[in-house]
Design a protein around this motif. Structure first.
Motif, PDB file in Angstrom:
ATOM      1  N   GLU A 116     -16.943   9.618  16.662  1.00 40.00           N
ATOM      2  CA  GLU A 116     -16.715   8.646  17.729  1.00 40.00           C
ATOM      3  C   GLU A 116     -15.394   7.890  17.530  1.00 40.00           C
ATOM      4  N   LEU A 117     -14.662   7.679  18.620  1.00 38.23           N
ATOM      5  CA  LEU A 117     -13.411   6.923  18.589  1.00 38.23           C
ATOM      6  C   LEU A 117     -13.728   5.435  18.459  1.00 38.23           C
ATOM      7  N   ALA A 118     -13.297   4.839  17.351  1.00 39.24           N
ATOM      8  CA  ALA A 118     -13.524   3.409  17.113  1.00 39.24           C
ATOM      9  C   ALA A 118     -12.310   2.566  17.471  1.00 39.24           C
ATOM     10  N   GLY A 119     -11.141   3.199  17.577  1.00 41.73           N
ATOM     11  CA  GLY A 119      -9.939   2.452  17.906  1.00 41.73           C
ATOM     12  C   GLY A 119      -8.715   3.330  17.816  1.00 41.73           C
ATOM     13  N   MET A 120      -7.579   2.681  17.961  1.00 39.66           N
ATOM     14  CA  MET A 120      -6.297   3.383  17.924  1.00 39.66           C
ATOM     15  C   MET A 120      -5.326   2.523  17.127  1.00 39.66           C
ATOM     16  N   LEU A 121      -4.440   3.180  16.394  1.00 44.96           N
ATOM     17  CA  LEU A 121      -3.462   2.476  15.582  1.00 44.96           C
ATOM     18  C   LEU A 121      -2.170   3.276  15.586  1.00 44.96           C
ATOM     19  N   GLY A 122      -1.049   2.583  15.690  1.00 40.79           N
ATOM     20  CA  GLY A 122       0.238   3.256  15.622  1.00 40.79           C
ATOM     21  C   GLY A 122       1.251   2.441  14.840  1.00 40.79           C
ATOM     22  N   ILE A 123       2.141   3.137  14.172  1.00 39.66           N
ATOM     23  CA  ILE A 123       3.276   2.493  13.504  1.00 39.66           C
ATOM     24  C   ILE A 123       4.534   3.031  14.164  1.00 39.66           C
ATOM     25  N   SER A 124       5.269   2.147  14.828  1.00 40.27           N
ATOM     26  CA  SER A 124       6.528   2.502  15.497  1.00 40.27           C
ATOM     27  C   SER A 124       7.678   2.079  14.614  1.00 40.27           C
ATOM     28  N   MET A 125       8.657   2.936  14.480  1.00 44.54           N
ATOM     29  CA  MET A 125       9.831   2.614  13.664  1.00 44.54           C
ATOM     30  C   MET A 125      10.730   1.643  14.433  1.00 44.54           C
ATOM     31  N   ARG A 126      10.989   0.490  13.832  1.00 43.63           N
ATOM     32  CA  ARG A 126      11.833  -0.528  14.469  1.00 43.63           C
ATOM     33  C   ARG A 126      13.276  -0.441  13.989  1.00 43.63           C
ATOM     34  N   SER A 127      13.447  -0.195  12.705  1.00 44.02           N
ATOM     35  CA  SER A 127      14.770  -0.060  12.102  1.00 44.02           C
ATOM     36  C   SER A 127      14.581   0.630  10.763  1.00 44.02           C
ATOM     37  N   LEU A 128      15.651   0.856  10.036  1.00 39.53           N
ATOM     38  CA  LEU A 128      15.567   1.541   8.758  1.00 39.53           C
ATOM     39  C   LEU A 128      14.620   0.792   7.823  1.00 39.53           C
ATOM     40  N   GLY A 129      13.557   1.440   7.407  1.00 41.76           N
ATOM     41  CA  GLY A 129      12.623   0.856   6.469  1.00 41.76           C
ATOM     42  C   GLY A 129      11.639  -0.140   7.048  1.00 41.76           C
ATOM     43  N   VAL A 130      11.614  -0.291   8.380  1.00 43.57           N
ATOM     44  CA  VAL A 130      10.723  -1.265   9.014  1.00 43.57           C
ATOM     45  C   VAL A 130       9.932  -0.577  10.125  1.00 43.57           C
ATOM     46  N   GLY A 131       8.611  -0.701  10.039  1.00 42.19           N
ATOM     47  CA  GLY A 131       7.729  -0.191  11.082  1.00 42.19           C
ATOM     48  C   GLY A 131       6.920  -1.334  11.660  1.00 42.19           C
ATOM     49  N   GLU A 132       6.575  -1.215  12.930  1.00 40.06           N
ATOM     50  CA  GLU A 132       5.720  -2.214  13.576  1.00 40.06           C
ATOM     51  C   GLU A 132       4.374  -1.584  13.872  1.00 40.06           C
ATOM     52  N   ILE A 133       3.313  -2.246  13.437  1.00 39.76           N
ATOM     53  CA  ILE A 133       1.972  -1.733  13.636  1.00 39.76           C
ATOM     54  C   ILE A 133       1.346  -2.360  14.873  1.00 39.76           C
ATOM     55  N   GLY A 134       0.623  -1.551  15.589  1.00 42.29           N
ATOM     56  CA  GLY A 134      -0.144  -2.023  16.735  1.00 42.29           C
ATOM     57  C   GLY A 134      -1.490  -1.323  16.720  1.00 42.29           C
ATOM     58  N   SER A 155       8.648   5.720   3.145  1.00 38.44           N
ATOM     59  CA  SER A 155       9.662   4.838   2.547  1.00 38.44           C
ATOM     60  C   SER A 155       9.884   3.575   3.370  1.00 38.44           C
ATOM     61  N   ILE A 156       8.823   3.092   3.980  1.00 36.95           N
ATOM     62  CA  ILE A 156       8.894   1.825   4.709  1.00 36.95           C
ATOM     63  C   ILE A 156       8.745   0.691   3.699  1.00 36.95           C
ATOM     64  N   ASP A 157       9.519  -0.355   3.865  1.00 38.11           N
ATOM     65  CA  ASP A 157       9.448  -1.519   2.977  1.00 38.11           C
ATOM     66  C   ASP A 157       8.901  -2.750   3.672  1.00 38.11           C
ATOM     67  N   ARG A 158       8.603  -2.645   4.968  1.00 40.09           N
ATOM     68  CA  ARG A 158       8.075  -3.786   5.702  1.00 40.09           C
ATOM     69  C   ARG A 158       7.314  -3.254   6.912  1.00 40.09           C
ATOM     70  N   VAL A 159       6.051  -3.660   7.031  1.00 42.02           N
ATOM     71  CA  VAL A 159       5.281  -3.372   8.237  1.00 42.02           C
ATOM     72  C   VAL A 159       5.151  -4.701   8.967  1.00 42.02           C
ATOM     73  N   GLU A 160       5.636  -4.733  10.194  1.00 47.27           N
ATOM     74  CA  GLU A 160       5.547  -5.937  11.018  1.00 47.27           C
ATOM     75  C   GLU A 160       4.362  -5.824  11.963  1.00 47.27           C
ATOM     76  N   TRP A 161       3.803  -6.955  12.268  1.00 46.96           N
ATOM     77  CA  TRP A 161       2.716  -7.055  13.242  1.00 46.96           C
ATOM     78  C   TRP A 161       3.114  -8.137  14.236  1.00 46.96           C
TER      79      TRP A 161
END
Length: 192
Positions: free
Chosen positions: A77-95, A124-130
């Motif tokens: 069963e699908l409980a949810g969805m999650l994605g990490i989008s690359m914002r800049s070098l070494g930084v991803g944004e999670i949603g 090689s991400i050094d920061r995940v932003e939310w």
């Protein structure tokens, strides 16, 4: 990059495809998901089809967005969805979002930690932003339980359905999870 599958104690995180379109469409009919996320509203079947058959595979292929369906291993069963989008070098944004019937079980917090560990060690991400619109207390609770440091409020920081809105912003660093960074980190010195 080819999609990967991640597992945690209670979850299976895998890419979604055409066979998941109905589950995504059904879950996103929830007014709270449409209210607090930047997905289209009303959310039509064609939006779900474009998401599962084009956006998700394209994001993996070009390395711009790594999207996981959050599934319960027993029953699938699908409980949810999650994605990490690359914002800049070494930084991803999670949603993320949680299907209404699966909220309050800690699934999205568990998925956030699993995906963040993967991003730190494999991308090689050094920061995940939310980021979340001010008032989205459910999303903020997930971020805080996952160990994100809430850094403040960005005025007009999100465009949701053509309206600029204030948003909260937070971050998770590899060191927050006991992992090494790929680049040295020198925190600001406190002024005395």
């Amino acid at each position: 990059m080819d999609p990967v599958t991640l597992t945690s104690e209670r979850l299976l995180l895998r890419t979604v495809g055409a066979h998941d379109t109905d589950a995504v469409y059904d879950a996103v009919q929830d007014p709270d998901i449409q209210r607090w996320t930047t997905i289209p509203s009303p959310y039509l079947r064609e939006h779900a089809t474009a998401f599962t058959e084009q956006m998700v595979p394209d994001g993996w292929a070009d390395g711009s967005m790594f999207t996981f369906g959050v599934f319960l291993p027993v029953g699938g069963e699908l409980a949810g969805m999650l994605g990490i989008s690359m914002r800049s070098l070494g930084v991803g944004e999670i949603g993320f979002w949680a299907a209404k019937e699966h909220r309050g079980n800690g699934y999205i917090t568990e998925a956030t930690l699993t995906a963040s560990r993967w991003a730190f060690t494999q991308l090689s991400i050094d920061r995940v932003e939310w980021r979340a619109e001010v008032g989205n207390t459910g999303s903020r609770a997930v971020a805080e339980r996952a160990g994100f440091t809430i850094e403040g409020t960005l005025r007009s920081g999100i465009n949701n359905k053509g309206v600029r809105r204030d948003c909260w912003v937070g971050s998770l660093l590899p060191s927050d999870l006991g992992l090494p960074s790929t680049a040295p980190y020198l925190p600001a010195q406190r002024q005395v």
